[in-house]
Design a protein around this motif. Structure first.
Motif, PDB file in Angstrom:
ATOM      1  N   TYR A   1      28.161  22.045   1.225  1.00 12.56           N
ATOM      2  CA  TYR A   1      28.863  23.212   1.736  1.00 12.56           C
ATOM      3  C   TYR A   1      30.369  22.991   1.784  1.00 12.56           C
ATOM      4  O   TYR A   1      31.072  23.641   2.544  1.00 12.56           O
ATOM      5  CB  TYR A   1      28.322  23.582   3.121  1.00 12.56           C
ATOM      6  CG  TYR A   1      26.902  24.073   3.062  1.00 12.56           C
ATOM      7  CD1 TYR A   1      26.632  25.396   2.792  1.00 12.56           C
ATOM      8  CD2 TYR A   1      25.840  23.208   3.245  1.00 12.56           C
ATOM      9  CE1 TYR A   1      25.333  25.866   2.718  1.00 12.56           C
ATOM     10  CE2 TYR A   1      24.537  23.661   3.171  1.00 12.56           C
ATOM     11  CZ  TYR A   1      24.297  24.988   2.902  1.00 12.56           C
ATOM     12  OH  TYR A   1      23.013  25.445   2.831  1.00 12.56           O
ATOM     13  N   PHE A   2      30.871  22.079   0.940  1.00  9.59           N
ATOM     14  CA  PHE A   2      32.296  21.760   0.918  1.00  9.59           C
ATOM     15  C   PHE A   2      33.143  22.998   0.644  1.00  9.59           C
ATOM     16  O   PHE A   2      34.112  23.274   1.342  1.00  9.59           O
ATOM     17  CB  PHE A   2      32.587  20.673  -0.122  1.00  9.59           C
ATOM     18  CG  PHE A   2      34.047  20.385  -0.288  1.00  9.59           C
ATOM     19  CD1 PHE A   2      34.718  19.607   0.644  1.00  9.59           C
ATOM     20  CD2 PHE A   2      34.763  20.896  -1.362  1.00  9.59           C
ATOM     21  CE1 PHE A   2      36.061  19.340   0.513  1.00  9.59           C
ATOM     22  CE2 PHE A   2      36.113  20.637  -1.507  1.00  9.59           C
ATOM     23  CZ  PHE A   2      36.768  19.861  -0.570  1.00  9.59           C
ATOM     24  N   PHE A   3      32.778  23.753  -0.392  1.00 11.52           N
ATOM     25  CA  PHE A   3      33.579  24.915  -0.765  1.00 11.52           C
ATOM     26  C   PHE A   3      33.513  26.026   0.284  1.00 11.52           C
ATOM     27  O   PHE A   3      34.507  26.702   0.527  1.00 11.52           O
ATOM     28  CB  PHE A   3      33.172  25.433  -2.150  1.00 11.52           C
ATOM     29  CG  PHE A   3      33.534  24.473  -3.241  1.00 11.52           C
ATOM     30  CD1 PHE A   3      34.868  24.231  -3.557  1.00 11.52           C
ATOM     31  CD2 PHE A   3      32.558  23.776  -3.923  1.00 11.52           C
ATOM     32  CE1 PHE A   3      35.216  23.338  -4.545  1.00 11.52           C
ATOM     33  CE2 PHE A   3      32.893  22.882  -4.912  1.00 11.52           C
ATOM     34  CZ  PHE A   3      34.221  22.648  -5.230  1.00 11.52           C
ATOM     35  N   GLU A   4      32.353  26.195   0.918  1.00 10.59           N
ATOM     36  CA  GLU A   4      32.246  27.182   1.986  1.00 10.59           C
ATOM     37  C   GLU A   4      33.128  26.785   3.170  1.00 10.59           C
ATOM     38  O   GLU A   4      33.769  27.633   3.783  1.00 10.59           O
ATOM     39  CB  GLU A   4      30.792  27.352   2.440  1.00 10.59           C
ATOM     40  CG  GLU A   4      29.930  28.137   1.481  1.00 10.59           C
ATOM     41  CD  GLU A   4      29.436  27.305   0.300  1.00 10.59           C
ATOM     42  OE1 GLU A   4      29.693  26.090   0.254  1.00 10.59           O
ATOM     43  OE2 GLU A   4      28.810  27.881  -0.592  1.00 10.59           O
ATOM     44  N   SER A   5      33.164  25.485   3.472  1.00  7.04           N
ATOM     45  CA  SER A   5      34.013  25.004   4.565  1.00  7.04           C
ATOM     46  C   SER A   5      35.489  25.221   4.240  1.00  7.04           C
ATOM     47  O   SER A   5      36.275  25.626   5.103  1.00  7.04           O
ATOM     48  CB  SER A   5      33.750  23.523   4.835  1.00  7.04           C
ATOM     49  OG  SER A   5      32.462  23.330   5.353  1.00  7.04           O
ATOM     50  N   MET A   6      35.868  24.977   2.990  1.00 10.84           N
ATOM     51  CA  MET A   6      37.260  25.180   2.589  1.00 10.84           C
ATOM     52  C   MET A   6      37.627  26.668   2.635  1.00 10.84           C
ATOM     53  O   MET A   6      38.716  27.031   3.085  1.00 10.84           O
ATOM     54  CB  MET A   6      37.499  24.611   1.185  1.00 10.84           C
ATOM     55  CG  MET A   6      37.409  23.094   1.135  1.00 10.84           C
ATOM     56  SD  MET A   6      38.491  22.267   2.330  1.00 10.84           S
ATOM     57  CE  MET A   6      40.078  22.699   1.682  1.00 10.84           C
ATOM     58  N   LYS A   7      36.711  27.520   2.176  1.00 11.28           N
ATOM     59  CA  LYS A   7      36.958  28.960   2.227  1.00 11.28           C
ATOM     60  C   LYS A   7      37.114  29.413   3.684  1.00 11.28           C
ATOM     61  O   LYS A   7      37.993  30.210   4.001  1.00 11.28           O
ATOM     62  CB  LYS A   7      35.815  29.699   1.532  1.00 11.28           C
ATOM     63  CG  LYS A   7      36.055  31.171   1.388  1.00 11.28           C
ATOM     64  CD  LYS A   7      35.088  31.882   0.464  1.00 11.28           C
ATOM     65  CE  LYS A   7      33.662  31.517   0.636  1.00 11.28           C
ATOM     66  NZ  LYS A   7      32.744  32.374  -0.117  1.00 11.28           N
ATOM     67  N   LEU A   8      36.261  28.878   4.554  1.00 11.58           N
ATOM     68  CA  LEU A   8      36.345  29.202   5.978  1.00 11.58           C
ATOM     69  C   LEU A   8      37.712  28.807   6.531  1.00 11.58           C
ATOM     70  O   LEU A   8      38.350  29.574   7.250  1.00 11.58           O
ATOM     71  CB  LEU A   8      35.233  28.490   6.749  1.00 11.58           C
ATOM     72  CG  LEU A   8      35.277  28.597   8.267  1.00 11.58           C
ATOM     73  CD1 LEU A   8      35.039  30.040   8.706  1.00 11.58           C
ATOM     74  CD2 LEU A   8      34.255  27.665   8.886  1.00 11.58           C
ATOM     75  N   ARG A   9      38.178  27.626   6.184  1.00 10.87           N
ATOM     76  CA  ARG A   9      39.489  27.172   6.671  1.00 10.87           C
ATOM     77  C   ARG A   9      40.616  28.061   6.180  1.00 10.87           C
ATOM     78  O   ARG A   9      41.546  28.368   6.917  1.00 10.87           O
ATOM     79  CB  ARG A   9      39.745  25.729   6.252  1.00 10.87           C
ATOM     80  CG  ARG A   9      38.963  24.752   7.065  1.00 10.87           C
ATOM     81  CD  ARG A   9      39.400  23.345   6.801  1.00 10.87           C
ATOM     82  NE  ARG A   9      38.459  22.443   7.435  1.00 10.87           N
ATOM     83  CZ  ARG A   9      38.316  21.186   7.090  1.00 10.87           C
ATOM     84  NH1 ARG A   9      39.034  20.680   6.129  1.00 10.87           N
ATOM     85  NH2 ARG A   9      37.448  20.437   7.712  1.00 10.87           N
ATOM     86  N   MET A  10      40.545  28.460   4.917  1.00  9.84           N
ATOM     87  CA  MET A  10      41.606  29.306   4.374  1.00  9.84           C
ATOM     88  C   MET A  10      41.635  30.672   5.055  1.00  9.84           C
ATOM     89  O   MET A  10      42.697  31.167   5.421  1.00  9.84           O
ATOM     90  CB  MET A  10      41.434  29.449   2.863  1.00  9.84           C
ATOM     91  CG  MET A  10      41.717  28.154   2.126  1.00  9.84           C
ATOM     92  SD  MET A  10      41.528  28.323   0.353  1.00  9.84           S
ATOM     93  CE  MET A  10      42.916  29.355  -0.017  1.00  9.84           C
ATOM     94  N   VAL A  11      40.476  31.280   5.237  1.00  7.16           N
ATOM     95  CA  VAL A  11      40.412  32.591   5.886  1.00  7.16           C
ATOM     96  C   VAL A  11      40.889  32.492   7.330  1.00  7.16           C
ATOM     97  O   VAL A  11      41.681  33.307   7.796  1.00  7.16           O
ATOM     98  CB  VAL A  11      38.980  33.167   5.816  1.00  7.16           C
ATOM     99  CG1 VAL A  11      38.828  34.368   6.718  1.00  7.16           C
ATOM    100  CG2 VAL A  11      38.620  33.518   4.383  1.00  7.16           C
TER     101      VAL A  11
END
Length: 154
Positions: free
Chosen positions: A3-13
């Motif tokens: 879930y690395f990319f989901e975590s990064m997307k969450l951080r950006m949003v």
């Protein structure tokens, strides 16, 4: 699944919309239709003066865990509903002196609530349960939360 990319997307949003969430550095461990599990690291950002996790960070973790499950249900079904948490109950059982894992297993009930709100057009409420643990120390809960999810059709 990673879930690395989901975590990064969450951080950006959250960096743009809710910076305090980004500041806590949450990481998604698991996210599907049934449950959500995320981790908030125990570090200088999240630690209080007695070397345990700060109460505000617990609030961020509980809010985000229930919120991610709800957003997933809304986005997956392309529903037009607005969500808020209308109340928050917390029981702090032990000091959290390590990375805290937040788990919500109410995904099926949330999906049903989203569908009901869309069909009826009326505000719907559901108590959502979140358990916080520190797995590196013990599997026993360090805190339990009940947030009342309130959703309404746009």
């Amino acid at each position: 699944m990673n879930y690395f990319f989901e975590s990064m997307k969450l951080r950006m949003v959250t960096w743009w919309q809710i910076p305090v969430i980004c500041y806590c550095r949450p990481q998604i461990i698991h996210l599907d239709d049934e449950y959500c599990k995320l981790r908030i690291p125990f570090n200088w950002r999240t630690r209080n003066h007695v070397q345990s996790m700060y109460i505000g960070v617990f609030t961020v973790g509980a809010d985000l865990t229930g919120g991610l499950l709800t957003f997933r249900s809304i986005r997956k079904r392309k529903r037009k509903v607005i969500l808020i948490f209308k109340d928050f109950h917390a029981d702090f059982l032990k000091r959290a002196e390590g990375d805290v894992h937040f788990v919500c297993e109410d995904g099926i009930a949330i999906q049903s609530l989203v569908n009901t709100a869309e069909e009826t057009g009326e505000r719907q409420n559901l108590p959502v349960n979140i358990i916080a643990t520190v797995p590196e120390i013990s599997d026993e809960p360090v805190a339990k939360f009940v947030l009342t999810l309130s959703i309404n059709k746009k």
